[in-house]
Write an enzyme that holds these catalytic residues in place. Structure first.
Site, short mmCIF file in Angstrom:
data_model
loop_
_atom_site.label_atom_id
_atom_site.label_comp_id
_atom_site.label_asym_id
_atom_site.label_seq_id
_atom_site.Cartn_x
_atom_site.Cartn_y
_atom_site.Cartn_z
NE ARG A 38 41.23 56.13 54.52
CZ ARG A 38 40.28 56.18 53.59
NH1 ARG A 38 39.05 55.86 53.89
NH2 ARG A 38 40.57 56.53 52.35
CB THR A 44 40.53 53.69 48.73
OG1 THR A 44 40.63 55.12 48.67
CG2 THR A 44 39.23 53.24 48.11
N GLY A 118 47.80 66.74 55.27
CA GLY A 118 49.01 67.45 54.83
C GLY A 118 48.72 68.38 53.67
CB THR A 147 46.32 62.40 47.90
OG1 THR A 147 46.59 62.79 46.54
CG2 THR A 147 47.27 63.15 48.82
N GLY A 186 30.85 48.56 35.60
CA GLY A 186 32.29 48.28 35.74
C GLY A 186 32.50 47.33 36.92
CB ILE A 188 32.83 49.68 41.79
CG1 ILE A 188 34.29 49.98 42.13
CG2 ILE A 188 31.90 50.08 42.94
CD1 ILE A 188 34.55 51.33 42.73
N GLY A 189 30.59 48.25 40.21
CA GLY A 189 29.17 48.01 40.00
C GLY A 189 28.84 46.53 40.10
CG HIS A 327 47.48 44.52 41.75
ND1 HIS A 327 46.16 44.45 42.11
CD2 HIS A 327 47.51 44.41 40.41
CE1 HIS A 327 45.42 44.28 41.02
NE2 HIS A 327 46.22 44.26 39.98
CG HIS A 450 44.89 14.82 37.50
ND1 HIS A 450 43.95 15.42 36.68
CD2 HIS A 450 44.34 13.66 37.94
CE1 HIS A 450 42.89 14.65 36.61
NE2 HIS A 450 43.09 13.56 37.37
P1 FAD Z 1 44.13 55.44 48.43
O1 FAD Z 1 44.02 54.03 48.83
O2 FAD Z 1 42.90 56.19 48.05
O3 FAD Z 1 44.89 56.18 49.63
C1 FAD Z 1 45.09 57.53 49.68
C2 FAD Z 1 45.06 57.97 51.12
O4 FAD Z 1 45.52 59.33 51.18
C3 FAD Z 1 43.69 57.99 51.76
O5 FAD Z 1 43.66 57.17 52.91
C4 FAD Z 1 43.42 59.45 52.10
O6 FAD Z 1 42.74 59.61 53.34
C5 FAD Z 1 44.82 59.99 52.20
N1 FAD Z 1 44.91 61.43 51.93
C6 FAD Z 1 44.41 62.13 50.87
N2 FAD Z 1 44.74 63.41 50.95
C7 FAD Z 1 45.46 63.56 52.08
C8 FAD Z 1 46.09 64.66 52.70
N3 FAD Z 1 46.06 65.87 52.16
N4 FAD Z 1 46.74 64.45 53.87
C9 FAD Z 1 46.79 63.21 54.43
N5 FAD Z 1 46.22 62.14 53.89
C10 FAD Z 1 45.57 62.30 52.72
N6 FAD Z 1 41.98 47.50 43.76
C11 FAD Z 1 42.48 46.25 43.61
O7 FAD Z 1 43.63 46.11 43.17
N7 FAD Z 1 41.76 45.14 43.98
C12 FAD Z 1 40.51 45.25 44.47
O8 FAD Z 1 39.90 44.23 44.79
C13 FAD Z 1 39.95 46.54 44.63
N8 FAD Z 1 38.71 46.69 45.13
C14 FAD Z 1 38.20 47.94 45.30
C15 FAD Z 1 36.92 48.06 45.79
C16 FAD Z 1 36.35 49.30 45.97
C17 FAD Z 1 34.97 49.41 46.54
C18 FAD Z 1 37.11 50.47 45.65
C19 FAD Z 1 36.54 51.82 45.87
C20 FAD Z 1 38.39 50.36 45.15
C21 FAD Z 1 38.95 49.09 44.96
N9 FAD Z 1 40.23 48.92 44.43
C22 FAD Z 1 40.74 47.66 44.26
C23 FAD Z 1 41.08 50.07 44.06
C24 FAD Z 1 42.09 50.37 45.18
O9 FAD Z 1 41.40 50.60 46.38
C25 FAD Z 1 42.95 51.59 44.82
O10 FAD Z 1 43.55 51.40 43.56
C26 FAD Z 1 44.04 51.83 45.85
O11 FAD Z 1 43.47 52.04 47.12
C27 FAD Z 1 44.91 53.02 45.47
O12 FAD Z 1 45.84 53.28 46.47
P2 FAD Z 1 46.39 54.76 46.75
O13 FAD Z 1 47.32 54.62 47.89
O14 FAD Z 1 46.86 55.37 45.49
O15 FAD Z 1 45.12 55.60 47.19
P1 NAD Z 2 34.87 51.67 35.83
O1 NAD Z 2 35.49 52.74 35.02
O2 NAD Z 2 35.50 50.34 35.86
O3 NAD Z 2 33.37 51.45 35.36
C1 NAD Z 2 32.42 52.48 35.28
C2 NAD Z 2 31.36 52.13 34.25
O4 NAD Z 2 30.31 53.08 34.33
C3 NAD Z 2 31.87 52.14 32.83
O5 NAD Z 2 31.63 50.89 32.23
C4 NAD Z 2 31.08 53.28 32.18
O6 NAD Z 2 30.79 53.04 30.82
C5 NAD Z 2 29.83 53.35 33.03
N1 NAD Z 2 29.14 54.65 33.03
C6 NAD Z 2 29.70 55.88 33.19
N2 NAD Z 2 28.73 56.83 33.17
C7 NAD Z 2 27.53 56.21 33.00
C8 NAD Z 2 26.19 56.67 32.90
N3 NAD Z 2 25.86 57.95 32.99
N4 NAD Z 2 25.21 55.74 32.73
C9 NAD Z 2 25.52 54.42 32.65
N5 NAD Z 2 26.79 53.95 32.75
C10 NAD Z 2 27.79 54.83 32.92
O7 NAD Z 2 34.74 52.28 37.31
P2 NAD Z 2 34.28 51.64 38.70
O8 NAD Z 2 33.62 50.34 38.51
O9 NAD Z 2 33.56 52.73 39.39
O10 NAD Z 2 35.67 51.39 39.42
C11 NAD Z 2 36.58 52.44 39.71
C12 NAD Z 2 37.98 51.96 39.84
O11 NAD Z 2 38.15 51.11 40.98
C13 NAD Z 2 38.40 51.15 38.63
O12 NAD Z 2 39.63 51.66 38.17
C14 NAD Z 2 38.54 49.76 39.14
O13 NAD Z 2 39.60 49.07 38.49
C15 NAD Z 2 38.85 49.94 40.63
N6 NAD Z 2 38.34 48.75 41.34
C16 NAD Z 2 38.97 47.56 41.17
C17 NAD Z 2 38.45 46.42 41.75
C18 NAD Z 2 39.16 45.12 41.57
O14 NAD Z 2 40.29 45.13 41.15
N7 NAD Z 2 38.53 43.99 41.88
C19 NAD Z 2 37.30 46.49 42.49
C20 NAD Z 2 36.66 47.70 42.61
C21 NAD Z 2 37.20 48.82 42.03
#
Ligand code: FAD
Ligand code: NAD
Length: 471
Positions: A38, A44, A118, A147, A186, A188-189, A327, A450
């Site tokens: 990245r 992410t 990689g 990844t 969900g 994100i939404g 986490h 409290h």
């Molecule tokens: P990632 O964070 O996706 O990291 C994987 C990394 O691998 C990436 O940087 C990618 O570039 C790299 N990579 C992939 N392939 C290769 C390759 N071949 N060579 C080198 N590098 C590579 N989770 C929470 O707990 N709390 C939250 O509030 C929360 N909010 C979120 C909000 C959003 C909008 C999104 C999308 C996700 C959120 N999540 C949240 C989920 C959280 O981001 C993920 O669960 C977490 O990032 C997973 O970590 P990871 O290391 O497995 O993967």
């Molecule tokens: P999600 O699986 O939580 O929710 C997706 C929702 O989309 C589901 O409720 C599903 O029923 C609905 N859906 C699927 N297809 C549909 C369709 N065609 N029409 C209408 N509804 C449809 O996924 P997400 O919200 O995209 O989040 C992805 C991942 O990222 C989750 O695992 C979430 O835990 C993680 N995340 C966590 C946080 C946090 O911890 N605060 C924040 C953001 C993301």
């Protein structure tokens, strides 16, 4: 070029899973390489997920509160303006500070950080296509696939990150859309819908299921959440599936099918956010070169020690099973290093908290009422509303409740579900209680300061084991 010495651990991916494993392995004295394509560390979560979304949620809440929640507190404000460019800059500053911080921590722990993509040449050698051009190879005794994941696309509706967006587009729009449709109610939404609705967009959330919140959210809590979000101006279409989309016109149009007897209709908006889940990301990893297969959802298949079928290649985080949470990835990252170094590690999957950072926040840990019902596990429920909590009343912030579920025989805590101010912080207490096998009486007999919101947690425990005092 190639780095000549064999490393104890080569990590592909510098997200939460990868960078935490790298730091932990460095602390354990292992020789470690972390490969990330990245350009910045943190994956992410730090770059386009947890951190930027929480910046936008925090500051949009502040803006919304200044606009709508000051007068009755005796605070009169003048002309309030949003500067969207600076609003986004504040987010970028938070992200840059944290990603740089992680880079420093890798350096401090002696980790070699290679910027590039990689891929497996064979079971021990990784080719890295360097971001700056050229390539190198690294050899590892152990290899960790970390990844991560990517947004699941919606078939037939091409993502352009300006009109049809994923969460990545939703954290960097350069103007406030008049109308927005969110596909998927969900986490994100709902988090992104909150941000843009507070800033002034008219947001409609279309959810296929009969409740919002994604998997795991307690139905009673989900209903209460929907009510509060609706009061804030969000519209919901539940039991409604988006079946197709078209962005050739001035507005993006979506065809939806109502699941329960409703009629199909066409909706339109300036911007459509696709938030229907995330899928593991393993593209370009060269898994075919080592004969590694994925399951039907694209996840890397592992055993209870995170080993793939090639035992020295492991996988943790979003790329494999379990909830896609930062986490959770972090716990697993520590555990795999312990497995490699000491032969044992541990993650309690029954005790991973979830937090949705809307306003109010929603947080839970352990089992929901529906899960207990479905498994025919007997339970007792105790609840306590924030409207009866002195601090919440003082703060004029009384929406929500704490709900506890416990075993009726042993009183052991089975689940905690909170909607309310600071729920995301308060759930730590529930997680600790669950991890230590507390009874609700244990919690009820623990002195809480409290006036605090945490007293609602104690009183919910009292309501579960006997009776609350203040309700
Ligand atoms: P990632 O964070 O996706 O990291 C994987 C990394 O691998 C990436 O940087 C990618 O570039 C790299 N990579 C992939 N392939 C290769 C390759 N071949 N060579 C080198 N590098 C590579 N989770 C929470 O707990 N709390 C939250 O509030 C929360 N909010 C979120 C909000 C959003 C909008 C999104 C999308 C996700 C959120 N999540 C949240 C989920 C959280 O981001 C993920 O669960 C977490 O990032 C997973 O970590 P990871 O290391 O497995 O993967
Ligand atoms: P999600 O699986 O939580 O929710 C997706 C929702 O989309 C589901 O409720 C599903 O029923 C609905 N859906 C699927 N297809 C549909 C369709 N065609 N029409 C209408 N509804 C449809 O996924 P997400 O919200 O995209 O989040 C992805 C991942 O990222 C989750 O695992 C979430 O835990 C993680 N995340 C966590 C946080 C946090 O911890 N605060 C924040 C953001 C993301």
């Amino acid at each position: 070029a190639s780095s000549s010495e064999e490393k104890d651990l080569v990590i592909i991916g510098g997200g939460v899973a990868g960078y935490v494993a790298a730091i932990k392995a460095g602390q354990e004295g292992m020789k470690v390489t972390c490969i990330e394509k990245r350009g910045t560390l943190g994956g992410t979560c730090l770059n386009v997920g947890c951190i930027p979304s929480k910046s936008l949620l925090n500051n949009s809440h502040l803006y919304h509160q200044i606009l709508h929640d000051t007068k009755h507190r005796g605070i009169e404000v003048g002309d309030v303006k949003l500067n969207l460019a600076n609003f986004m800059k504040a987010k970028d500053t938070a992200v840059a500070g944290l990603t740089k911080g992680v880079e420093y921590l890798l350096m401090k722990n002696g980790v070699e950080y290679i910027k590039g993509a990689g891929s497996f040449i064979n079971e021990n050698d990784i080719r890295v296509a360097l971001n700056e051009g050229g390539e190198t190879t690294v050899r590892g005794k152990n290899i960790l696939i970390a990844t991560g994941s990517e947004a699941t696309p919606f078939p037939g509706l091409e993502i352009d990150e300006t009109r049809v967006i994923t969460s990545t587009g939703a954290i960097s729009l350069d103007k406030i859309p008049e109308t927005m449709i969110v596909i998927g109610g969900g986490i994100i939404g709902l988090e992104m819908a909150s941000v843009w609705s507070r800033l002034g967009a008219k947001v409609t959330v279309v959810e296929f299921l009969g409740q919002i919140g994604g998997p795991g959210m307690d139905t009673e809590i989900a209903k209460a959440t929907q009510k509060l979000l609706k009061k804030q101006g969000m519209d919901f279409k539940l039991n409604t599936k988006v079946v197709s989309g078209d962005k050739s016109g001035e507005k993006v149009t979506l065809d939806v099918d109502a699941a329960k007897g409703g009629k199909p209709e066409t909706l339109n908006a300036d911007v459509v956010l696709v938030a229907i889940g995330r899928r593991p990301y393993t593209q370009g990893l060269g898994l075919e070169n080592i004969g590694m297969e994925l399951d039907e959802r694209g996840r890397v298949i592992i055993d209870s020690e995170y080993r793939t079928k090639i035992p020295h290649i492991r996988c943790v985080g979003d790329a494999t099973f379990g909830p896609m949470l930062a986490h959770k990835a972090e716990e697993e990252a520590v555990a795999i290093v312990e497995y490699i170094k000491k032969g044992y590690g541990h993650v309690n999957y029954g005790c991973i908290p979830s937090v949705m950072y809307t306003y109010p926040e929603v947080a839970w840990v352990g089992q929901s009422e529906q899960e207990l019902k479905n498994q025919k596990i007997p339970y007792r429920v105790g609840t306590f509303p924030f409207s009866a909590n002195s601090r919440a009343k003082t703060n004029l912030d009384t929406d929500g409740l704490v709900k506890m579920l416990a075993d009726p025989q042993t009183d052991r805590l089975l689940g905690v579900h909170i909607i309310g101010p600071n729920a995301g912080e308060m759930i730590a207490e529930g997680t600790l209680a669950l991890e230590y096998g507390a009874s609700t009486e244990d919690i009820a007999r623990t002195c809480h300061a409290h006036p605090t919101l945490a007293e609602a947690f104690k009183e919910a425990a009292m309501a579960t084991s006997s009776k609350a005092i203040h309700f």
